[in-house]
Design a protein around this motif. Structure first.
Motif, PDB file in Angstrom:
ATOM      1  N   GLN A   1      -0.043 140.897 -10.772  1.00 43.94           N
ATOM      2  CA  GLN A   1       0.247 140.571  -9.133  1.00 43.94           C
ATOM      3  C   GLN A   1       0.798 140.041  -8.439  1.00 43.94           C
ATOM      4  O   GLN A   1       1.565 138.825  -9.319  1.00 43.94           O
ATOM      5  N   SER A   2       2.176 140.282  -8.074  1.00 48.85           N
ATOM      6  CA  SER A   2       2.950 139.254  -7.869  1.00 48.85           C
ATOM      7  C   SER A   2       2.557 138.092  -6.799  1.00 48.85           C
ATOM      8  O   SER A   2       1.241 138.411  -6.323  1.00 48.85           O
ATOM      9  N   ILE A   3       3.171 136.621  -7.124  1.00 48.87           N
ATOM     10  CA  ILE A   3       2.708 135.776  -5.972  1.00 48.87           C
ATOM     11  C   ILE A   3       4.206 135.815  -4.935  1.00 48.87           C
ATOM     12  O   ILE A   3       5.144 136.767  -5.184  1.00 48.87           O
ATOM     13  N   PRO A   4       3.542 135.747  -3.886  1.00 47.46           N
ATOM     14  CA  PRO A   4       5.329 135.523  -2.328  1.00 47.46           C
ATOM     15  C   PRO A   4       5.924 135.123  -2.952  1.00 47.46           C
ATOM     16  O   PRO A   4       6.848 133.782  -1.690  1.00 47.46           O
ATOM     17  N   LYS A   5       6.765 134.938  -4.356  1.00 48.15           N
ATOM     18  CA  LYS A   5       8.081 133.920  -4.221  1.00 48.15           C
ATOM     19  C   LYS A   5       9.004 134.613  -4.540  1.00 48.15           C
ATOM     20  O   LYS A   5       9.175 135.671  -4.526  1.00 48.15           O
ATOM     21  N   THR A   6       9.922 134.729  -5.533  1.00 49.19           N
ATOM     22  CA  THR A   6      11.380 135.204  -6.103  1.00 49.19           C
ATOM     23  C   THR A   6      10.572 135.879  -7.170  1.00 49.19           C
ATOM     24  O   THR A   6       9.826 135.577  -7.653  1.00 49.19           O
ATOM     25  N   VAL A   7      11.453 136.506  -8.100  1.00 49.38           N
ATOM     26  CA  VAL A   7      11.603 137.522  -8.604  1.00 49.38           C
ATOM     27  C   VAL A   7      11.469 136.433 -10.474  1.00 49.38           C
ATOM     28  O   VAL A   7      10.324 136.831 -11.235  1.00 49.38           O
ATOM     29  N   ARG A   8      12.485 135.717 -10.249  1.00 43.97           N
ATOM     30  CA  ARG A   8      12.099 134.759 -11.108  1.00 43.97           C
ATOM     31  C   ARG A   8      11.240 133.836 -11.382  1.00 43.97           C
ATOM     32  O   ARG A   8      10.229 133.089 -12.773  1.00 43.97           O
ATOM     33  N   ASP A   9      10.430 133.120 -10.051  1.00 39.31           N
ATOM     34  CA  ASP A   9       9.009 133.205  -9.638  1.00 39.31           C
ATOM     35  C   ASP A   9       8.391 133.703 -10.250  1.00 39.31           C
ATOM     36  O   ASP A   9       7.195 132.704 -11.261  1.00 39.31           O
ATOM     37  N   ASN A  10       8.350 134.424 -10.329  1.00 40.46           N
ATOM     38  CA  ASN A  10       6.944 135.214 -10.840  1.00 40.46           C
ATOM     39  C   ASN A  10       6.932 135.460 -12.610  1.00 40.46           C
ATOM     40  O   ASN A  10       6.182 135.699 -12.790  1.00 40.46           O
ATOM     41  N   VAL A  11       8.401 135.910 -13.048  1.00 37.32           N
ATOM     42  CA  VAL A  11       8.598 136.139 -13.969  1.00 37.32           C
ATOM     43  C   VAL A  11       8.283 134.964 -15.232  1.00 37.32           C
ATOM     44  O   VAL A  11       7.113 134.866 -15.829  1.00 37.32           O
ATOM     45  N   MET A  12       8.735 133.514 -14.508  1.00 37.09           N
ATOM     46  CA  MET A  12       8.483 132.127 -15.196  1.00 37.09           C
ATOM     47  C   MET A  12       6.462 132.439 -14.792  1.00 37.09           C
ATOM     48  O   MET A  12       6.261 131.414 -15.769  1.00 37.09           O
ATOM     49  N   ALA A  13       6.306 132.271 -13.603  1.00 38.57           N
ATOM     50  CA  ALA A  13       4.510 132.022 -13.525  1.00 38.57           C
ATOM     51  C   ALA A  13       3.942 133.443 -14.087  1.00 38.57           C
ATOM     52  O   ALA A  13       2.746 133.043 -14.956  1.00 38.57           O
ATOM     53  N   PHE A  14       4.374 134.413 -15.166  1.00 42.43           N
ATOM     54  CA  PHE A  14       3.727 135.432 -15.345  1.00 42.43           C
ATOM     55  C   PHE A  14       3.690 134.734 -17.162  1.00 42.43           C
ATOM     56  O   PHE A  14       2.668 134.786 -17.876  1.00 42.43           O
ATOM     57  N   ILE A  15       4.777 133.936 -17.368  1.00 36.75           N
ATOM     58  CA  ILE A  15       5.074 133.832 -18.813  1.00 36.75           C
ATOM     59  C   ILE A  15       4.172 132.307 -18.942  1.00 36.75           C
ATOM     60  O   ILE A  15       3.264 132.335 -19.884  1.00 36.75           O
ATOM     61  N   GLU A  16       3.607 131.792 -17.802  1.00 38.83           N
ATOM     62  CA  GLU A  16       2.736 130.518 -18.031  1.00 38.83           C
ATOM     63  C   GLU A  16       1.343 130.501 -18.029  1.00 38.83           C
ATOM     64  O   GLU A  16       0.624 129.743 -17.773  1.00 38.83           O
TER      65      GLU A  16
END
Length: 141
Positions: A91-106
């Motif tokens: 599930q994505s968060i309402p932010k940028t693609v970059r922010d979502n990838v970093m959130a996934f990594i974390e």
């Protein structure tokens, strides 16, 4: 690892899209370790199809060799294709693609375990067996 993010634009600074099959773009991000190594944006050719957009979008993403999809929601047909291809969905968060990838990594994104619109619905269903209603809690068909 390759990650596909449904997006409103073609790059890492674009907003993540709340939908998968009819999102305007897919940004395919290459990740090594905890770093973004590259990204390519692709217009979603299935976005305006009269039918089958979810299947076509999922097949496109699978053919790009991704292991993970990040999207606001994934419909039933997309979900089936992605699941059969062994692609994990988050599930994505309402932010940028970059922010979502970093959130996934974390490890901060929630896995998508059921397709959108498949909750207990308020409608008669799709056919003679009662089926699933159209849902009232986001997603839908």
């Amino acid at each position: 690892m390759r990650i596909a993010v449904s997006s409103t634009g073609p790059d890492l600074d674009s907003q993540a899209s709340p939908v998968f099959g009819r999102c305007p773009y897919f940004v395919i991000v290459d990740v090594e370790g905890n770093e973004i190594k590259g990204a390519n944006g692709f217009p979603n050719q299935a976005m305006n199809m009269p039918g089958g957009a979810g299947i076509a979008s999922a097949e496109f993403v699978a053919n790009q060799g991704v292991q993970v999809v990040i999207s606001g929601s994934v419909g039933p047909r997309s979900f089936d294709v992605l699941s059969h291809a062994g692609i994990k969905m988050y599930q994505s968060i309402p932010k940028t693609v970059r922010d979502n990838v970093m959130a996934f990594i974390e490890g901060k994104l929630k896995p998508i375990t059921t397709p959108a619109g498949m909750g207990a619905g308020m409608g008669p269903g799709r056919g003679l067996g009662g089926g699933f209603g159209r849902g009232r809690g986001g997603g839908g068909w």
